[in-house]
Design an enzyme around this catalytic site. Structure first.
Site, PDB file in Angstrom:
ATOM      1  N   SER A  28     147.635  -5.365  55.585  1.00 36.66           N
ATOM      2  CA  SER A  28     147.571  -6.270  54.440  1.00 36.66           C
ATOM      3  C   SER A  28     147.812  -7.692  54.919  1.00 36.66           C
ATOM      4  CB  SER A  28     148.633  -5.894  53.401  1.00 36.66           C
ATOM      5  OG  SER A  28     148.847  -6.945  52.471  1.00 36.66           O
ATOM      6  N   SER A  66     139.663   7.564  46.192  1.00 33.70           N
ATOM      7  CA  SER A  66     139.702   6.454  45.232  1.00 33.70           C
ATOM      8  C   SER A  66     139.732   5.128  45.975  1.00 33.70           C
ATOM      9  CB  SER A  66     140.925   6.557  44.307  1.00 33.70           C
ATOM     10  OG  SER A  66     142.125   6.398  45.047  1.00 33.70           O
ATOM     11  N   GLY A  67     139.531   4.042  45.224  1.00 34.37           N
ATOM     12  CA  GLY A  67     139.698   2.692  45.756  1.00 34.37           C
ATOM     13  C   GLY A  67     138.836   2.408  46.972  1.00 34.37           C
ATOM     14  N   LEU A  68     139.420   1.697  47.930  1.00 36.05           N
ATOM     15  CA  LEU A  68     138.681   1.300  49.127  1.00 36.05           C
ATOM     16  C   LEU A  68     138.195   2.505  49.918  1.00 36.05           C
ATOM     17  CD1 LEU A  68     140.997  -1.580  50.418  1.00 36.05           C
ATOM     18  CD2 LEU A  68     138.899  -1.807  49.073  1.00 36.05           C
ATOM     19  N   GLY A  69     138.995   3.561  49.947  1.00 34.79           N
ATOM     20  CA  GLY A  69     138.603   4.751  50.699  1.00 34.79           C
ATOM     21  C   GLY A  69     137.359   5.412  50.140  1.00 34.79           C
ATOM     22  N   TYR A  86     157.182  -2.103  51.052  1.00 37.44           N
ATOM     23  CA  TYR A  86     155.726  -2.047  51.204  1.00 37.44           C
ATOM     24  C   TYR A  86     155.254  -3.054  52.255  1.00 37.44           C
ATOM     25  CZ  TYR A  86     150.793  -2.884  50.365  1.00 37.44           C
ATOM     26  OH  TYR A  86     149.447  -3.056  50.546  1.00 37.44           O
ATOM     27  N   GLY A 104     142.735   8.761  52.347  1.00 39.07           N
ATOM     28  CA  GLY A 104     142.725   8.140  51.029  1.00 39.07           C
ATOM     29  C   GLY A 104     141.307   7.978  50.506  1.00 39.07           C
ATOM     30  N   ALA A 105     140.465   8.998  50.722  1.00 43.56           N
ATOM     31  CA  ALA A 105     139.029   8.865  50.461  1.00 43.56           C
ATOM     32  C   ALA A 105     138.635   9.151  49.021  1.00 43.56           C
ATOM     33  CB  ALA A 105     138.248   9.804  51.387  1.00 43.56           C
TER      34      ALA A 105
END
Length: 312
Positions: free
Chosen positions: A157, A31-34, A182, A28-29
């Site tokens: 989470s 966008s976001g945290l990645g 989720y 997941g690199a």
């Protein structure tokens, strides 16, 4: 006389060590945290394998990073964690390379999705967030075993205590709820991280398994809230507890790089509000249930056809 503060009270991205020569895989690199995690790791000299579902989006992200960091060592590879065949196509060539992976950061995830199935017939959030990362971790284990200070960081989470798993209904056909699915997948992440470390220790592996959670970080994933109620809840919680994604990435970076962090550690915000203070925090039920963790592991082995090979 003032009391000295501990490392976790002062730790920021500026405290990242020199990572030159280390190879780190981030899912997941793009966008976001990645993406933030990738940038910070590359800025310290790490060679980062950017595992992304959408190669075009990944190319744009990598291009932006190279503008900021001309010397960044980035490698883009396609990975769709929803599909176990894609996991194999990504992991097996990487595992066969002479240069090992030193760290795997299981960051990617999907949230509050309408009901759909993976190509193998499993509910999409459980398949992507847990099964894909389970398979990826085991397929890269031999490579990681050859790495330097090797570790696997799985992102969960703070909502996991509310998760429930129906391991007899992996297709999510009984009373499906996007939110419940989720949170259940995040419980699965927590159980997996702890059980993986227990098994690694028992086998004598040098690889450590750790967990991290960003707290309530404002990331693109929150855009997946679909119903008016979900959007209202996300907006209210984000306004009260939310930190920006730069701070949300700190627990991931801490878990991936702090040298003496024990296997099985769960890293997150050590206070609910205010500036991020990353450090180990306690796991609470049901993530500390060894029987549930073993059952999830057994189911995951059966579904993926993979087993953790002991160190020779």
């Amino acid at each position: 006389m003032s009391t000295p503060r501990t490392r976790s009270e002062t730790w920021t991205a500026d405290d990242l060590p020199d990572l030159s020569g280390r190879r780190i895989v981030v899912t997941g690199a793009s966008s976001g945290l990645g993406l933030i995690t990738t940038r910070q790791l590359a800025a310290r000299g790490a060679s980062v394998v950017m595992a992304v579902r959408d190669l075009a989006k990944g190319e744009r992200a990598a291009s932006t990073l190279r503008e900021l960091l001309p010397a960044a060592d980035l490698e883009l590879r396609a990975l769709d964690l929803l599909d176990l065949d894609s996991v194999r196509a990504f992991a097996d060539p990487l595992a066969g390379e002479e240069r090992p992976a030193d760290v795997l950061i299981n960051n990617a995830g999907i949230a509050t999705q309408p009901h759909r199935l993976s190509p193998q017939g499993y509910e999409s959030q459980f398949a992507t967030n847990h099964l894909g990362h389970f398979a990826l971790s085991l397929r890269l284990m031999e490579s990681l075993t050859r790495g330097t200070d090797p570790r696997i960081v799985t992102v969960t989470s703070a909502l996991y205590p509310w998760g429930r798993l129906d391991l007899d209904d992996l297709a999510g056909e009984r009373g499906y709820s996007p939110g419940r699915a989720y949170v259940g997948s995040k419980l699965a992440n927590a159980l997996f991280g702890v059980e993986l470390d227990r098994r690694l220790r028992a086998s004598g592996s040098p690889v450590r398994s750790l967990l991290a959670h960003p707290g309530m970080a404002r990331t693109p994933m929150q855009d997946n809230a679909r119903t008016p109620v979900e959007r209202l809840v996300v907006a209210v919680i984000g306004a009260v507890l939310g930190r920006d994604a730069e701070q949300g990435a700190l627990p991931l970076l801490y878990a991936a790089t702090v040298p003496d962090l024990p296997g099985g550690s769960y890293v997150g915000p050590q206070r609910r509000t205010g500036r991020m203070r990353p450090g180990p925090v306690p796991l609470v039920p049901p993530a500390d249930d060894p029987a549930l963790a073993r059952r999830l592991w057994d189911v995951s082995e059966r579904v993926t056809g993979l087993r953790l090979t002991p160190v020779a």
